[in-house]
Design a protein around this motif. Sequence first.
Motif, PDB file in Angstrom:
ATOM      1  N   GLU A   8     -60.341 -20.037 -61.869  1.00  0.00           N
ATOM      2  CA  GLU A   8     -59.247 -20.570 -61.065  1.00  0.00           C
ATOM      3  C   GLU A   8     -59.808 -21.440 -59.949  1.00  0.00           C
ATOM      4  N   ARG A   9     -59.258 -22.623 -59.816  1.00  0.00           N
ATOM      5  CA  ARG A   9     -59.725 -23.520 -58.761  1.00  0.00           C
ATOM      6  C   ARG A   9     -59.394 -22.938 -57.386  1.00  0.00           C
ATOM      7  N   PHE A  10     -58.210 -22.396 -57.263  1.00  0.00           N
ATOM      8  CA  PHE A  10     -57.811 -21.681 -56.051  1.00  0.00           C
ATOM      9  C   PHE A  10     -57.132 -20.390 -56.492  1.00  0.00           C
ATOM     10  N   TYR A  11     -57.424 -19.291 -55.812  1.00  0.00           N
ATOM     11  CA  TYR A  11     -56.676 -18.090 -56.167  1.00  0.00           C
ATOM     12  C   TYR A  11     -55.805 -17.569 -55.046  1.00  0.00           C
ATOM     13  N   ASP A  12     -55.906 -18.113 -53.874  1.00  0.00           N
ATOM     14  CA  ASP A  12     -54.899 -17.919 -52.828  1.00  0.00           C
ATOM     15  C   ASP A  12     -55.160 -18.968 -51.753  1.00  0.00           C
ATOM     16  N   GLU A  13     -54.284 -19.031 -50.764  1.00  0.00           N
ATOM     17  CA  GLU A  13     -54.383 -20.101 -49.767  1.00  0.00           C
ATOM     18  C   GLU A  13     -55.563 -19.945 -48.827  1.00  0.00           C
ATOM     19  N   GLU A  14     -56.202 -18.786 -48.825  1.00  0.00           N
ATOM     20  CA  GLU A  14     -57.380 -18.583 -47.986  1.00  0.00           C
ATOM     21  C   GLU A  14     -58.649 -19.113 -48.647  1.00  0.00           C
ATOM     22  N   LEU A  15     -58.563 -19.431 -49.940  1.00  0.00           N
ATOM     23  CA  LEU A  15     -59.697 -19.909 -50.735  1.00  0.00           C
ATOM     24  C   LEU A  15     -60.778 -18.828 -50.837  1.00  0.00           C
ATOM     25  N   ARG A  16     -61.866 -19.124 -51.528  1.00  0.00           N
ATOM     26  CA  ARG A  16     -62.902 -18.128 -51.757  1.00  0.00           C
ATOM     27  C   ARG A  16     -63.859 -18.029 -50.569  1.00  0.00           C
ATOM     28  N   PRO A  17     -64.138 -16.827 -50.084  1.00  0.00           N
ATOM     29  CA  PRO A  17     -65.186 -16.678 -49.075  1.00  0.00           C
ATOM     30  C   PRO A  17     -66.573 -16.691 -49.717  1.00  0.00           C
ATOM     31  N   SER A  18     -66.638 -16.295 -50.978  1.00  0.00           N
ATOM     32  CA  SER A  18     -67.900 -16.267 -51.723  1.00  0.00           C
ATOM     33  C   SER A  18     -67.565 -16.210 -53.212  1.00  0.00           C
ATOM     34  N   TYR A  19     -68.605 -16.263 -54.042  1.00  0.00           N
ATOM     35  CA  TYR A  19     -68.400 -16.238 -55.492  1.00  0.00           C
ATOM     36  C   TYR A  19     -68.991 -14.936 -56.021  1.00  0.00           C
ATOM     37  N   VAL A  20     -68.107 -14.022 -56.430  1.00  0.00           N
ATOM     38  CA  VAL A  20     -68.520 -12.682 -56.842  1.00  0.00           C
ATOM     39  C   VAL A  20     -68.450 -12.592 -58.365  1.00  0.00           C
ATOM     40  N   LEU A  21     -69.599 -12.454 -59.000  1.00  0.00           N
ATOM     41  CA  LEU A  21     -69.653 -12.539 -60.451  1.00  0.00           C
ATOM     42  C   LEU A  21     -68.849 -11.452 -61.146  1.00  0.00           C
ATOM     43  N   TRP A  22     -68.791 -10.245 -60.581  1.00  0.00           N
ATOM     44  CA  TRP A  22     -68.031  -9.198 -61.271  1.00  0.00           C
ATOM     45  C   TRP A  22     -66.525  -9.373 -61.102  1.00  0.00           C
ATOM     46  N   ASP A  23     -66.095 -10.259 -60.200  1.00  0.00           N
ATOM     47  CA  ASP A  23     -64.683 -10.617 -60.105  1.00  0.00           C
ATOM     48  C   ASP A  23     -64.365 -11.847 -60.952  1.00  0.00           C
ATOM     49  N   GLU A  24     -65.244 -12.830 -60.885  1.00  0.00           N
ATOM     50  CA  GLU A  24     -65.008 -14.091 -61.594  1.00  0.00           C
ATOM     51  C   GLU A  24     -65.263 -13.962 -63.100  1.00  0.00           C
ATOM     52  N   ASN A  25     -66.279 -13.169 -63.467  1.00  0.00           N
ATOM     53  CA  ASN A  25     -66.677 -12.999 -64.870  1.00  0.00           C
ATOM     54  C   ASN A  25     -67.130 -14.307 -65.529  1.00  0.00           C
TER      55      ASN A  25
END
Length: 234
Positions: A78-95
């Motif tokens: 997902e390019r954006f998943y909420d209006e706060e945007l990503r604080p970091s890139y977590v592999l076990w969440d993003e997969n």
Amino acid sequence: MLEYNLPRYLPSAEELPDSDETPVDNELQELIPGLLKAILLILWSERMDWLFAIDMGIYYHPDKPPIVPDGFLSLGVERFYDEELRPSYVLWDENVVPIFVLEVVSPNYRKEYTTKLDEYAVLGVLYYVIYSSRRRRKPHLEVHKLVNGKYELQEGNPVWLPEIGLGIGCERGNYCGVTREWMYWYDEQGQRYLTPAEQVKQEVQRAQQAEERVQQLTEQLRALGIEPEVRIVG
């Protein structure tokens, strides 16, 4: 996919530090990935399945510090998943493991050719790109592709990346008022994609050319004794 033995309970991105507090020591470390992202924002404006992050931590294990490349690209997220945007890139969440990682070598060598190369290979990053403008006897740009678990240096400038559908290369140009060698995206024929400023300039030139053409046609009609009909649109 990840090959790590992760704990059963995993923190979310919001619970993890969003920075390793390490300042960049070269302005190019921000400007070069910033230019690549700016081009993608126009080139892929209709797509919502990609992320190009700059100086964002990649978490691969909750008990280990993140890897923080100068820039990375992930596809199929997902390019954006909420209006706060990503604080970091977590592999076990993003997969999804980033498909492209960029490191801009600074005066303070940061193990781009040793430790980081091994780390990205273990993660499974397909393309590891290193840019160093200070090199004298070797190319400034190195594109490494992961083949059977090891990186192989790709030849050429630009280098076509079929899994991404873009080429990556470098040449002299102007960005942020600075004329020097910059990194750009390219099409399969090796044609460079324009920067946002270049696209604006191109549109202005096209508008001016169209206006000049209208003026020429108007003068030709008047020379034939025909007064052009003026239509007011609005």
